[in-house]
Write a protein that holds these residues in place. Sequence first.
Motif, short mmCIF file in Angstrom:
data_model
loop_
_atom_site.label_atom_id
_atom_site.label_comp_id
_atom_site.label_asym_id
_atom_site.label_seq_id
_atom_site.Cartn_x
_atom_site.Cartn_y
_atom_site.Cartn_z
N MET A 1 0.85 -1.19 0.00
CA MET A 1 0.00 0.00 0.00
C MET A 1 0.88 1.23 0.00
SD MET A 1 -2.98 -1.12 2.71
CE MET A 1 -4.02 0.26 2.26
N ASN A 2 0.65 2.12 -0.96
CA ASN A 2 1.40 3.36 -1.09
C ASN A 2 0.43 4.51 -0.86
OD1 ASN A 2 3.05 5.49 -1.74
ND2 ASN A 2 3.72 4.66 -3.71
N ILE A 3 0.65 5.29 0.19
CA ILE A 3 -0.27 6.35 0.56
C ILE A 3 0.48 7.67 0.53
CG2 ILE A 3 -1.86 7.19 2.34
CD1 ILE A 3 -2.09 4.27 3.26
N ALA A 4 0.09 8.55 -0.39
CA ALA A 4 0.82 9.80 -0.61
C ALA A 4 -0.14 10.98 -0.68
CB ALA A 4 1.62 9.71 -1.91
N GLU A 5 0.22 12.03 0.03
CA GLU A 5 -0.52 13.29 0.00
C GLU A 5 -2.02 13.07 0.23
OE1 GLU A 5 0.58 16.03 -3.08
OE2 GLU A 5 2.56 15.11 -3.34
N SER A 6 -2.32 12.20 1.15
CA SER A 6 -3.70 11.85 1.46
C SER A 6 -3.98 12.10 2.93
CB SER A 6 -3.97 10.39 1.10
OG SER A 6 -3.75 10.16 -0.29
N SER A 7 -5.24 12.45 3.26
CA SER A 7 -5.56 12.78 4.65
C SER A 7 -7.00 12.42 4.97
CB SER A 7 -5.33 14.28 4.89
OG SER A 7 -6.22 15.05 4.10
N GLY A 8 -7.23 12.23 6.27
CA GLY A 8 -8.59 12.00 6.74
C GLY A 8 -9.18 10.67 6.35
N ASN A 9 -8.34 9.68 6.06
CA ASN A 9 -8.82 8.36 5.63
C ASN A 9 -8.74 7.34 6.77
OD1 ASN A 9 -9.06 9.06 2.68
ND2 ASN A 9 -6.87 9.42 2.97
N GLU A 10 -9.58 6.32 6.70
CA GLU A 10 -9.52 5.18 7.61
C GLU A 10 -8.97 3.99 6.85
OE1 GLU A 10 -13.07 4.22 9.67
OE2 GLU A 10 -13.41 6.26 10.40
N ILE A 11 -7.84 3.48 7.31
CA ILE A 11 -7.21 2.30 6.71
C ILE A 11 -7.24 1.22 7.79
CG2 ILE A 11 -5.11 1.33 5.71
CD1 ILE A 11 -5.51 5.05 5.56
N ARG A 12 -8.15 0.26 7.66
CA ARG A 12 -8.36 -0.68 8.75
C ARG A 12 -8.55 -2.12 8.24
NH1 ARG A 12 -11.95 0.43 12.56
NH2 ARG A 12 -12.02 2.68 12.27
N ARG A 13 -8.04 -3.04 9.05
CA ARG A 13 -8.24 -4.48 8.87
C ARG A 13 -7.82 -4.97 7.48
NH1 ARG A 13 -11.15 -6.30 13.27
NH2 ARG A 13 -12.36 -4.70 14.37
N ASN A 14 -6.75 -4.41 6.93
CA ASN A 14 -6.20 -4.90 5.68
C ASN A 14 -5.08 -5.91 5.97
OD1 ASN A 14 -7.56 -2.95 3.66
ND2 ASN A 14 -6.70 -1.59 5.22
N ALA A 15 -4.93 -6.90 5.10
CA ALA A 15 -3.85 -7.88 5.21
C ALA A 15 -2.78 -7.52 4.19
CB ALA A 15 -4.38 -9.29 4.96
N VAL A 16 -1.60 -7.16 4.69
CA VAL A 16 -0.49 -6.72 3.85
C VAL A 16 0.59 -7.79 3.95
CG1 VAL A 16 1.11 -4.83 3.39
CG2 VAL A 16 -1.14 -4.33 4.36
N LEU A 17 0.71 -8.64 2.93
CA LEU A 17 1.45 -9.89 3.04
C LEU A 17 2.51 -10.02 1.97
CD1 LEU A 17 -1.72 -12.19 3.30
CD2 LEU A 17 -0.58 -11.01 5.18
N ARG A 18 3.72 -10.38 2.37
CA ARG A 18 4.79 -10.81 1.48
C ARG A 18 5.07 -9.81 0.35
NH1 ARG A 18 2.50 -15.40 3.49
NH2 ARG A 18 0.65 -15.30 2.15
N ASN A 19 5.04 -8.53 0.66
CA ASN A 19 5.45 -7.50 -0.29
C ASN A 19 6.90 -7.09 -0.02
OD1 ASN A 19 2.57 -6.83 -1.38
ND2 ASN A 19 2.37 -6.72 0.85
N PHE A 20 7.54 -6.43 -0.98
CA PHE A 20 8.88 -5.92 -0.70
C PHE A 20 8.78 -4.81 0.35
CE2 PHE A 20 12.45 -3.01 -1.56
CZ PHE A 20 13.49 -3.87 -1.28
N ILE A 21 7.89 -3.85 0.13
CA ILE A 21 7.58 -2.85 1.15
C ILE A 21 6.10 -3.01 1.50
CG2 ILE A 21 7.45 -0.39 1.71
CD1 ILE A 21 9.65 0.11 -0.32
N GLY A 22 5.81 -3.21 2.76
CA GLY A 22 4.42 -3.42 3.16
C GLY A 22 3.57 -2.19 2.95
N ILE A 23 3.91 -1.11 3.64
CA ILE A 23 3.17 0.15 3.50
C ILE A 23 4.16 1.30 3.41
CG2 ILE A 23 2.91 0.47 6.01
CD1 ILE A 23 0.12 1.65 5.38
#
Length: 452
Positions: A283-305
């Motif tokens: 997950m790549n999050i850039a220049e973003s605000s006021g969001n809810e990021i919840r209960r996601n499964a971030v698995l076996r990536n080079f960079i998780g978030i």
Amino acid sequence: MLLNKRIVLGTLLIMGILAILLSYPLDSANAASGTKDATPLQPIIDGSKSGEVLVLEPGMYAGPVSIDKSISIRGDSSVTVLNSEAESTITIRSDGVTLQGFTVQHFTNEPTAAIQVEGDRVEIRDLDIQSQSFGIVLRGSVDGLIHSNTISWAGPESASSGQKGNGIDLYNSHRNHIENNKIKGMRDGIYLENSRNLTVRGNTLLHTRYGIHCMYIDGSSVVDNVGENNSTGAMIMGVKNTVVSGNSFRKQSENVHSQGILLYDVHRSTIQNNVVEGNRVGMNIAESSGNEIRRNAVLRNFIGIQLVLAEDNQFIRNQFVSNVIEASAMDSRNNEMKENYWDSFQGLDLNDDGISELSYEINPFYEQVVNRNSAYQLFFQSPGMLFMSSLFTEGKEEWATDRSPLISMKAESLAAETGAQAVKETTEVWIIGCILLGMATFIMIYTGVLRK
């Protein structure tokens, strides 16, 4: 000597003719030949009345055609509408039109569509669309349904994404439902721009540039879609008040910019219950605000978030498992992080509530170094890089920090349990321990008796 020269010249001439023939697009030749033998479809449409249902007999029908009345056209897999001219194969200009069940072959390299929709309340379902340009294009079309279609690239496999068209392309088209379509090999699977209140649900997106590409949409939902082997699974840009939920984006790792989900300039949206696995960046999050990021499964990536200029977001109960780099953050402040699970984190749980009393801090050292010189990626996980990272504490009070990380992936259920349940589990452990101790004692005594 003269005979040899003639043979050589003749051979070269034959090779040149063969090269010209081979360079001529085979599909275009077949399409042109097929169109000559096909039944013209426009006269059949012109002869119909508004409200009529046209059931096409098996066979080949020639486009392009224009529909300017509210009719339904139905067929099955034995019906093909073919077009090789530099126009959209089917253009819908009337409201309330339905297309269902047949095959559309759009064999032209011009920036046209297999189906161009300009009317409202249009339903397109169960079509097999093979295109050398765009698949389905909506312009100023509202309240439509695009359901259970297959859209695939029919041009040369060597074509770059810039030479292709999008599978489904919407502009200024509100309240449309795009559901259960399968799109393969197009530029972007589903492209949405300047539209509101869209539903994108249950689609499968394979081997595209961006599986789902959202630009300036509002009040929409992207739910339960599957994307694999794209450059990016979901490119969400300039978006607000949108839900991205239940999607699975795997194996987006073909280039250095690949990612499962990108949020860029996204605000007041919810990203929840998604799986991003095996991507370069989960997950790549850039220049973003006021969001809810919840209960996601971030698995076996080079960079998780990866966070860049992301502020005032909530990250709650996400799971980060087996990522090479769990998280990186630059210039990202005032984000609330709580009760996420980080599998490399060694926490300390003093009251057995499944939540660590120690905080998890995202060290920005690696991201800052690589941002200055990308070649430093070669030294990732090297002893020197790890040592330097452990010494880096500049601006630590502003690092993105999870102040209540979960101890285990099961901690969510453990945290909900009562103290009585915890006592019960402790009692069970003591009982099992006493039984094992008794068995061990019996074995030692019994063995000693046998030896005597």
